[in-house]
Design an enzyme around this catalytic site. Structure first.
Site, PDB file in Angstrom:
ATOM      1  N   HIS A   1     -43.517 -85.201  94.979  1.00  0.00           N
ATOM      2  CA  HIS A   1     -42.202 -85.834  94.875  1.00  0.00           C
ATOM      3  C   HIS A   1     -41.512 -85.956  96.234  1.00  0.00           C
ATOM      4  O   HIS A   1     -40.579 -86.761  96.387  1.00  0.00           O
ATOM      5  CB  HIS A   1     -41.307 -85.039  93.928  1.00  0.00           C
TER       6      HIS A   1
ATOM      7  N   GLU B   1     -42.108 -90.837  88.608  1.00  0.00           N
ATOM      8  CA  GLU B   1     -43.080 -89.960  87.967  1.00  0.00           C
ATOM      9  C   GLU B   1     -44.487 -90.547  87.898  1.00  0.00           C
ATOM     10  O   GLU B   1     -45.469 -89.797  87.960  1.00  0.00           O
ATOM     11  CB  GLU B   1     -42.586 -89.577  86.570  1.00  0.00           C
TER      12      GLU B   1
ATOM     13  N   TYR C   1     -44.918 -90.872  83.289  1.00  0.00           N
ATOM     14  CA  TYR C   1     -45.816 -90.036  84.081  1.00  0.00           C
ATOM     15  C   TYR C   1     -47.249 -90.565  84.039  1.00  0.00           C
ATOM     16  O   TYR C   1     -47.792 -91.026  85.050  1.00  0.00           O
ATOM     17  CB  TYR C   1     -45.806 -88.602  83.550  1.00  0.00           C
TER      18      TYR C   1
ATOM     19  N   GLU D   1     -38.181 -81.051  91.362  1.00  0.00           N
ATOM     20  CA  GLU D   1     -38.547 -81.367  92.736  1.00  0.00           C
ATOM     21  C   GLU D   1     -37.398 -81.315  93.718  1.00  0.00           C
ATOM     22  O   GLU D   1     -37.357 -82.098  94.690  1.00  0.00           O
ATOM     23  CB  GLU D   1     -39.181 -82.754  92.767  1.00  0.00           C
TER      24      GLU D   1
ATOM     25  N   ASP E   1     -31.869 -88.355  79.064  1.00  0.00           N
ATOM     26  CA  ASP E   1     -32.905 -87.333  78.919  1.00  0.00           C
ATOM     27  C   ASP E   1     -34.025 -87.816  78.006  1.00  0.00           C
ATOM     28  O   ASP E   1     -35.135 -87.273  78.032  1.00  0.00           O
ATOM     29  CB  ASP E   1     -32.311 -86.036  78.364  1.00  0.00           C
TER      30      ASP E   1
ATOM     31  N   HIS F   1     -47.584 -81.466  92.003  1.00  0.00           N
ATOM     32  CA  HIS F   1     -46.694 -82.507  91.474  1.00  0.00           C
ATOM     33  C   HIS F   1     -45.326 -82.449  92.152  1.00  0.00           C
ATOM     34  O   HIS F   1     -44.811 -83.471  92.625  1.00  0.00           O
ATOM     35  CB  HIS F   1     -46.549 -82.337  89.964  1.00  0.00           C
ATOM     36  N   GLU F   2     -44.733 -81.264  92.215  1.00  0.00           N
ATOM     37  CA  GLU F   2     -43.404 -81.161  92.818  1.00  0.00           C
ATOM     38  C   GLU F   2     -43.456 -81.459  94.315  1.00  0.00           C
ATOM     39  O   GLU F   2     -42.530 -82.061  94.868  1.00  0.00           O
ATOM     40  CB  GLU F   2     -42.806 -79.775  92.557  1.00  0.00           C
TER      41      GLU F   2
END
Length: 648
Positions: free
Chosen positions: A345, A364, A427, A317, A419, A341-342
């Site tokens: 953001h 998320e 999410y 994003e 990560d 979705h992006e």
């Protein structure tokens, strides 16, 4: 010997002499003569860390002493060298001192070569003393700088060819096959591999950049790209809004631009441009409809950059310019939820940001909820319900393989690679939590809350506790008969799903269930199933709902009836290939090979490599991986190496 501590958080490093928490800014250098004593110290420190409560707002994945200094602006002046696979030049930092302690400034780096640090406050530059601390596998290396009162400094540096946040592609690895390509991926803590900075989501900055490249290539950034820019080898950028470090992004390649609307367009290699613009032509409508519900878009333009297939994520994003995988160009707009979705953001994540990676669900979960709402606004109720139901199934599937500690939305990541936070929990569980709130107080009321939430915290990075304090003074105070802080805390801090959590369902999937079950029970022929109006969502649900064990005759029947081995939609192909591997369906293995060697998206790679390993195909998996990894992003190599070579 010098000790490299694995799987220890900053607090644990302090315990063996490495000062790197916000409360201890000693340069992170340590020499341990006795290996046994060092290992014992690390074990003791880790145990102490686990017993100590998480401090809200502390970023356990940054060396930066943000309570002493805040970097306000970074000016980059960089050369991109494809021959050396290096970015080199300077980063000029404007710094505010928050107290008069006179402590050294600590910055985050990873595999950077620091050549010089100069103070720029006076009429002449002043060379400043600096030193590099001890390298940590997860965190990189702290850079300690004696500021000597300077508020503007210039760091001369260069990146390493193996920089974790930079991928260099040869011409053969691009769509056009003629020019090399470079892109960066900073989330979660990879910005430090190409810029020395306070690499924390709570350290928001403005930035500017001068980027020099080969003259036949175009540079774009998560900044004010001018669609009319001509390729000349030198490009200027400004990002006037403050963004967290993980949203700094750069790409260089043989790129062209095509407008999709007044404020939207797409950058891509020439051979991909038209297909991408057609696939994502609804982006402008998404932007307009989202503004109506959640407030103005505050980032000027919203453009897309279509990356080569090695991009490890579906999308990233980066403000003003989302980085997008080509795997969602399906030809029928069936995978455009990723674009929604992006775009979402731009409100939840870029505008209101998680203060640490423990708080990722604030980015998320909110964004996944908004994604579903955007899909409903653009494509209608049926698509909305299918997206919701698939997300719920993905969450349940993911949690079946996760330990309880990873099922908590406000996850404890101390001592872990950040990560590791990326699963369906932040999410889909986060989205489901918000869906319950919508159902409890009503959609209109919840929309009003979200809009006020975005306005209240605009351009700020917040913690889970900040969110709880805000909802306690707003939503819970407004609806004391319907909402309670206890329920909020159960969602956020308990593993799993609450027994009475909502379960999104889709009537379209009920029909799919009927046909799948009918065939499996021998009551219906595949040829009798009317698939003429099925979308990729129905196909994915049809395949994901199959038993893990099917006979060779059943696999052949499915493939013969629907030509699944040659499915063009990557989501559908992936679901089928998982069945191919689990059932040793040999006619599908050539496609397994071509799929894994042509796509770098970890959403697809990781489950397939794991399935190959678990089903007695480890040597084949390693053979494919070793062939393909030259074209994978460093993150994809790391993640899948851990699956295939756990002993290393």
């Amino acid at each position: 010997m010098q000790l490299t501590l694995r799987h220890t958080c900053l607090a644990a490093l302090v315990a063996v002499g490495v000062g790197c928490t916000e409360k201890d800014q000693t340069p992170a250098t340590v020499t341990v003569e006795d290996n046994q004593a060092a290992e014992q110290a690390a074990t003791t420190a880790t145990a102490a860390m686990e017993e100590k409560a998480i401090e809200s707002g502390v970023d356990y994945h940054s060396y930066a002493n943000m309570q002493d200094y805040r970097v306000q602006h970074i000016a980059l002046d960089l050369d991109v060298n494809f021959d050396n696979k290096s970015i080199s030049g300077t980063a000029t930092l404007d710094i505010d001192a928050l107290n008069d302690s006179g402590k050294p400034l600590l910055l985050d780096t990873r595999a950077l070569s620091i050549n010089a640090v100069d103070g720029l406050d006076g009429p002449q530059t002043a060379a400043l003393k600096f030193n590099m601390g001890k390298k940590d596998d997860h965190l990189g290396t702290p850079l300690s700088i004696d500021l000597a009162g300077q508020k503007k400094i210039r760091i001369s540096y260069s990146t390493a060819p193996e920089a974790s946040g930079v991928q260099w592609l040869t011409p053969e690895q691009t769509a056009g096959k003629k020019h090399p390509f470079l892109f960066t991926q900073a989330q979660a803590i990879h910005a430090r591999s190409f810029v020395p900075l306070q690499d924390s989501p709570k350290a928001r900055i403005t930035y500017s950049a001068t980027i020099r490249t080969p003259k036949d290539l175009l540079a774009v950034m998560s900044a004010n790209n001018d669609p009319k820019t001509e390729k000349d080898g030198e490009y200027q950028f400004e990002m006037p809004q403050k963004v967290p470090s993980y949203l700094i992004a750069l790409a260089v390649g043989d790129l062209e631009f095509k407008a999709m609307g007044e404020r939207t367009g797409v950058y891509a290699e020439p051979s991909v441009l038209e297909a991408a613009a057609k696939e994502f032509e609804d982006t402008e409508a998404m932007l307009i409809e989202t503004e109506k519900v959640y407030g103005p878009y505050r980032w000027d333009r919203y453009d897309l950059l279509i990356l080569p297939p090695s991009f490890p994520f579906g999308g990233m994003e980066n403000p003003r310019l989302s980085f997008i995988t080509p795997t969602v160009i399906a030809g029928d707009k069936s995978l455009t939820a990723l674009i929604a979705h992006e775009l979402a953001h731009s409100w939840s994540g870029n505008l209101v940001t998680n203060a640490s990676w423990r708080d990722l669900w604030l980015n998320e979960g909110f964004t996944t909820y908004l994604t579903n709402r955007i899909m409903q606004l653009i494509y209608g109720d049926d698509r909305y319900r299918m997206e919701m139901a698939l997300g719920y199934e993905d969450l349940k599937s993911d949690m079946a393989d996760l330990p309880d500690s990873a099922e908590i939305m406000a996850i404890d990541l101390r001592g872990k690679d950040p990560d590791a936070v990326f699963s369906n929990v932040p999410y889909e569980k986060g989205s489901l939590f918000l869906y319950e709130l919508e159902n409890t107080i009503g959609r209109d009321n919840f929309d009003k809350f979200l809009r006020s939430y975005f306005d209240h915290f605009a351009f700020q990075s917040i913690t889970t506790e900040d969110f709880l304090a805000y909802v306690e003074s707003t939503l819970i105070a407004q609806y004391p008969d319907k909402l309670s802080k206890e329920r909020f805390e159960q969602w956020i801090f308990q593993p799993g799903l609450l027994a009475d959590a909502p379960k999104p369902q889709s009537p379209a999937f009920d029909n799919v269930d009927k046909h799948r079950n009918g065939w499996l029970e021998g009551k219906q022929e595949l040829a009798a199933i009317d698939i003429s109006k099925w979308t990729s969502h129905e196909w994915k649900y049809f395949l994901n709902g199959m038993p893990e064990t099917l006979s060779q005759e059943q696999m052949a029947a499915l493939d013969g009836a629907f030509n699944l081995t040659q499915a063009g939609n990557n989501e559908v192909a992936h679901s089928w290939l998982m069945l191919v591997v689990k059932n040793d369906y040999q006619p599908g293995f050539e496609r397994v090979h071509s799929f894994l060697t042509s796509i770098g998206r970890n959403k697809f790679l990781r489950p397939l490599y794991r399935a190959l390993k678990e089903n007695g195909k480890l040597e084949l998996a390693r053979e494919i991986f070793n062939e393909a990894k030259v074209g994978y992003h460093p993150l994809s190599v790391k993640v899948n190496s851990a699956i295939l070579y756990p002993e290393q």
